[in-house]
Design an enzyme around this catalytic site. Structure first.
Site, mmCIF file in Angstrom:
data_model
loop_
_atom_site.group_PDB
_atom_site.id
_atom_site.type_symbol
_atom_site.label_atom_id
_atom_site.label_comp_id
_atom_site.label_asym_id
_atom_site.label_seq_id
_atom_site.Cartn_x
_atom_site.Cartn_y
_atom_site.Cartn_z
ATOM 1 N N GLU A 148 -1.814 -7.257 7.432
ATOM 2 C CA GLU A 148 -0.392 -7.224 8.323
ATOM 3 C C GLU A 148 -0.211 -7.920 9.356
ATOM 4 O O GLU A 148 -1.170 -8.608 10.034
ATOM 5 C CB GLU A 148 -0.165 -5.712 8.388
ATOM 6 C CG GLU A 148 1.077 -5.164 9.139
ATOM 7 C CD GLU A 148 2.244 -5.550 8.119
ATOM 8 O OE1 GLU A 148 2.360 -6.707 7.702
ATOM 9 O OE2 GLU A 148 3.107 -4.626 7.626
ATOM 10 N N HIS B 46 1.020 -1.087 -0.094
ATOM 11 C CA HIS B 46 -0.002 -0.009 0.021
ATOM 12 C C HIS B 46 1.038 1.420 -0.021
ATOM 13 O O HIS B 46 1.904 1.266 0.498
ATOM 14 C CB HIS B 46 -0.722 0.057 1.323
ATOM 15 C CG HIS B 46 -0.101 -0.016 2.509
ATOM 16 N ND1 HIS B 46 0.594 1.138 2.877
ATOM 17 C CD2 HIS B 46 0.182 -0.896 3.249
ATOM 18 C CE1 HIS B 46 1.187 0.690 4.214
ATOM 19 N NE2 HIS B 46 0.985 -0.610 4.234
#
Ligand SMILES: *[C@@H]1O[C@H](CO)[C@@H](O)[C@H](O)[C@H]1NC(C)=O
Ligand SMILES: *[C@@H]1O[C@H](CO)[C@@H](O)[C@H](O)[C@H]1NC(C)=O
Length: 348
Positions: A207, A103
């Site tokens: 994550e 990202h």
């Protein structure tokens, strides 16, 4: 103020491991010599993948033969090479090109830089934000948006000029910064009609789950309201079942779930070109599982990995998980700015 009241603790990470109920598993090997990123001589920190044609090495392939008469691009020759590998592969083998994208910069990244890593890890990251900025399930900063838009321009060039094979399927982490990065990266591209951008959201591409509020995802309804065309994997819960206040997923558990989610993708998706939008820690974990060397990605960067996947019957070797570990915090932000006390030993 902590967020421990928002969700009940789920310490039994072990219960999540067989979420996909996989009986077969996959052994992964990286096909080296195709991309510069798997060459030990390539310096990750200074590598600019958009300036380097995604790292594609200019080389000949055994499948080039007379194909050169058609003046193919390097990407078209690679596509033909992958096709030829798949034609010759045994029934339980396949070759797949993964595009793993990190990202763009999120408000949590900017906050860590602003406060310094010790104060971030031991104090600020457990809060939802401060009086001006929210970093719980962080959105992209303007810089993060611009990074994703740059990658969008790069994909446009790859598709039109370099004639790269477009991804056949898209997956993303459920965290907002990845959902939005995927949208900005692939929106408005000249994609083939048969390969539209319809990503599937998968929990295990998220994550590493720390006590940081940036690792707690939003509700399914909120995600759906913001990304109405995205699909959810089966069983996707309304509330985040994995994030646990003041507890962190052990690193070994992350690799186990990274393998679980990759195996799930390879079991259900016959595509040769697959895009995954995830995070620095999660992509590092995926690279370990794939057998790729360490290759750190800055915000907004992406890495292609040509993988030989061999499906074997039986459970994956490592299937046991450790419980989430309690995470230390400080009552006030530590004054030290360098990263010498990330275990919060410098609490004052
Ligand atoms: C990477 O290269 C691209 C294209 O050459 C350039 O526009 C961009 O600024 C570079 N990025 C960095 C971080 O140097
Ligand atoms: C909140 O944190 C951000 C860093 O993410 C910082 O730029 C901003 O100044 C902080 N706000 C206050 C009121 O301290």
């Amino acid at each position: 103020m902590w967020c421990s009241t928002l969700f009940t603790s789920i310490l039994a990470a072990a219960a999540t491991v067989d979420a996909y109920g996989i009986k077969k598993h996959v052994n992964y090997e990286v096909v080296t010599g195709v991309f510069k990123q798997d060459d030990a001589a390539t310096e990750a920190s200074s590598f600019n993948f958009t300036a380097e044609n995604f790292g594609l090495i200019e080389r000949k392939y055994p499948s080039d033969w007379t194909y050169w008469l058609q003046k193919p691009t390097s990407w078209q020759r690679l596509n033909r090479y992958i096709e030829s590998l798949n034609l010759k592969a045994k029934h339980n083998e396949r070759y797949t090109l993964l595009f793993l994208g990190r990202h763009g910069e999120g408000y949590h990244n900017a906050a860590e830089t602003y406060f310094g890593t010790p104060a971030w890890n031991c104090y600020w990251s457990e809060k939802d934000g401060n009086s001006t900025v929210t970093w719980a399930d962080a959105h992209l900063t303007p810089k993060g948006v611009a990074q994703a838009q740059d990658v969008n321009k790069f994909w446009k060039k790859l598709l039109t000029k370099e004639k790269i094979a477009a991804p056949q399927s898209y997956y993303t982490s459920p965290l907002f910064r990845c959902l939005d990065t995927a949208r900005l990266t692939f929106a408005g591209l000249p994609l083939p009609k048969t390969r539209p951008f319809v990503p599937t959201i998968k929990e295990y591409f998220r994550e590493g789950i720390s006590a940081h509020t940036c690792d707690r995802r939003s509700t399914k309804s909120y995600i759906h309201a913001n990304f109405p065309t995205y699909r959810f994997e089966r069983g996707f819960a309304e509330h985040d079942p994995y994030w646990t206040a003041l507890h962190a997923e052990p690193a070994a558990d992350q690799d186990i779930r990274s393998k679980t989610v990759l195996d799930d993708v390879f079991a259900s998706d016959r595509g040769t070109y697959i895009s995954v939008t995830a995070h620095s820690g999660e992509i590092a974990s995926l690279l370990r599982v794939l057998g790729h060397r360490v290759f750190g990605l800055s915000t907004g960067a992406a890495i292609p990995v040509l993988v030989k996947a061999t499906t074997v019957v039986g459970s994956a070797p490592a299937t046991s998980t450790l419980p989430y570990a309690p995470q230390k915090t400080c009552a006030v932000p530590p004054a030290i700015r360098d990263s010498s006390c990330n275990d919060c030993s410098c609490c004052t």
